[in-house]
Design an enzyme around this catalytic site. Structure first.
Site, PDB file in Angstrom:
ATOM      1  CB  SER A 187     -32.888 -66.573  -8.079  1.00  0.00           C
ATOM      2  OG  SER A 187     -32.817 -67.126  -6.784  1.00  0.00           O
ATOM      3  CG  ASP A 401     -33.255 -74.358  -9.088  1.00  0.00           C
ATOM      4  OD1 ASP A 401     -32.451 -74.333  -8.131  1.00  0.00           O
ATOM      5  OD2 ASP A 401     -33.810 -73.335  -9.523  1.00  0.00           O
ATOM      6  CG  HIS A 440     -30.749 -71.353  -8.697  1.00  0.00           C
ATOM      7  ND1 HIS A 440     -32.131 -71.296  -8.660  1.00  0.00           N
ATOM      8  CD2 HIS A 440     -30.315 -70.176  -8.182  1.00  0.00           C
ATOM      9  CE1 HIS A 440     -32.509 -70.145  -8.135  1.00  0.00           C
ATOM     10  NE2 HIS A 440     -31.427 -69.443  -7.837  1.00  0.00           N
TER      11      HIS A 440
END
Length: 507
Positions: A187, A401, A440
């Site tokens: 991320s 995601d 994610h």
């Protein structure tokens, strides 16, 4: 035969650079000399690191050894003006490597990277120069203007400081420099690794960048699109209805890979949610307005003339991250997105995201690009300096995601390939792997990479590039193919065993 070192400089010059840059003094050993230290063991006490000084004003704020098993030497630094760095080093059995550990969201917290230290690495992390939570973005704003020094610290300066100071403290503790250096992050941490490759290509021999928050200036405005669409159409969809729609999508698009369990490649999913109009679910009947909302969410934000702004959620991906709502149908947008609009775009503490319309969102999108692309976009495809320094890059992204659109990562990798002489030349130093049905960074029904850092280490230190990454989810394993190949079931053996899949050009 050991492959040549990835950097073009000798360690002698690297050491000189560290000494000059960090200005380290006070390195006298405590207890025994560096020459007497066993491989992987410290050359001085952890507490002795408190005496380190830096000519640039950086100071040691703590140095202590934990009583945990395994024992860890924790050091914290304060870099002017406000960057805090945490360094964790194993007291015993150091593997000779340094690891930069990425953060998440807006960062703002200092978490010692103990997990990396427990795995044998000397590791460092940073709060990126401000205090807050990963979900709050008000630190960058003031009534008189944006705090650009702190924004730059967050974007890139803190990452280089983490690297330089972390390596210097590692050398001071063990009496020798790390043999190899790696970045590991997902991320925001994935974005940070790519920022290092773009701005400081000699900092790391290998970079692992997962679900990278690159295209920061574009995906944040795009994240509000699902909520704006639902509000404007007067149709906030319940979590139950969204779940029913995703179940139908999966049933329709899943079998393409030869086994029914998850969507392997949503690009091939041509499901029309209009087909579900009138379908009864535990929470009611799917309506035409429900289908219209889903279509627009999948399509992604568009200008009034229908032209492309950014990507939407992929079919089968959970809606809750960006199109969330409560049981009584109160919308719950992603907190970081709301912070981005309030503090970074509107620059107004009283801003209400409900004022944004589908017609007005493109103006915010353009503003976001104009003001923040150069500092936070992190999508420069020219990685020649990193390649020429011998660096290796592994990127991976989950196809499901629900926060950062995976199509943006694919777009970046394709632009890297176009800039670096084509796919075959690019794969000599950089490879992308897509993880079907993975959320994610982790989670979901898909198989996430089990140990991608090990694959990166093997590539850097033994010269063996990974053709696949092993994905795992409980007892299920799957091969994660390097882009653009996709996993396909051979038709024989257990469908939860990676050995029974092969990587194919397409379905």
């Amino acid at each position: 035969m050991r492959p040549s070192r990835p950097t073009a400089r000798s360690w002698t010059s690297v050491l000189a650079t560290l000494v000059v840059t960090a200005g380290l003094t006070g390195l006298a050993p405590a207890g025994r000399s560096a020459a007497a230290a066993r491989p992987g063991e410290p050359a001085r006490s952890c507490a002795g690191l408190a005496r380190l000084t830096f000519t640039d004003g950086t100071r040691v704020t703590s140095a202590e050894q934990t009583s945990t098993t395994p024992a860890i030497c924790r050091v914290t630094l304060r870099v002017p003006e406000s960057i805090n760095i945490a360094i964790s080093m194993p007291v015993h059995s150091w593997n000779g490597r340094f690891q930069g550990v990425g953060g998440g969201g807006f960062a703002g917290v200092l978490t010692p990277p103990d997990s990396a230290a427990k795995a044998g690495y000397a590791a460092a992390s940073t709060d990126t120069g401000h205090t807050g939570t990963p979900l709050t973005g008000d630190w960058a704003w003031s009534p008189t203007g944006m705090k650009w020094n702190q924004i730059k610290d967050f974007a890139y300066r803190s990452l280089h400081e983490l690297t330089i100071k972390g390596k210097a403290v590692t050398r001071a503790y063990y009496g020798r420099q790390p043999a190899y250096s790696y970045w590991n992050g997902c991320s925001t941490g994935g974005r940070q690794g790519l920022m290092e490759a773009q701005r400081h290509p000699r900092d790391y021999d290998g970079i692992l960048s997962a679900a990278p928050a690159i295209n920061w200036d574009r995906f944040h405005p795009a994240q509000l699109w699902p909520q704006v669409v639902m509000r404007e159409m007067g149709n906030v969809i319940s979590p139950c209805t969204f779940d029913a729609i995703n179940q139908a999508v999966t049933a329709a698009c899943d079998p393409a890979d030869g086994v029914t369990d998850q969507i392997m490649d949503p690009r091939n999913c041509r499901f029309d949610p209009s087909a579900l109009i009138g379908t009864k679910t535990p929470c009611g009947t799917i309506t035409a307005r429900d289908a219209a909302v889903v279509k627009r969410i999948w399509q992604g934000p568009r200008r009034k003339d229908g032209s492309f702004l950014w990507y939407g959620l992929t079919p089968g991906t959970k809606f809750a991250g960006l199109a969330g709502s409560t049981a009584d149908l109160e919308p719950t947008p992603f907190p970081i997105t709301v912070e981005w609009f309030k503090w970074w775009l509107a620059k107004d503490p009283a801003f209400d995201w409900r004022s944004v319309t589908t017609a007005g969102l493109p103006a915010y999108f353009d503003q976001s690009r104009a003001e923040y692309h150069d500092v936070l976009g992190t999508d420069d495809p020219n990685l020649r300096a990193y390649r020429d320094a011998g660096g290796k890059l592994i990127m991976w992204h989950g196809w499901a995601d629900q926060l950062i659109f995976p199509q943006g990562t694919i777009d970046y990798y394709q632009r890297v390939a176009a800039t670096m002489g084509g796919p075959h030349r690019t794969e000599r130093f950089a490879r992308l792997f897509m993880a079907p049905s993975v959320d994610h960074c982790a989670g979901g029904p898909g198989a996430a990479p089990a140990d991608p850092l090990a694959a990166l280490v093997t590539w850097v230190e033994k010269g063996k590039a990974p053709d696949t990454l092993l994905g795992r989810n409980g007892d299920m394993t799957r091969p994660l193919c390097r882009w653009p190949a996709v996993p396909r079931y051979t038709g024989h053996g257990a469908a939860n065993d990676a050995a029974n899949f092969r990587c194919a050009p397409k379905y």
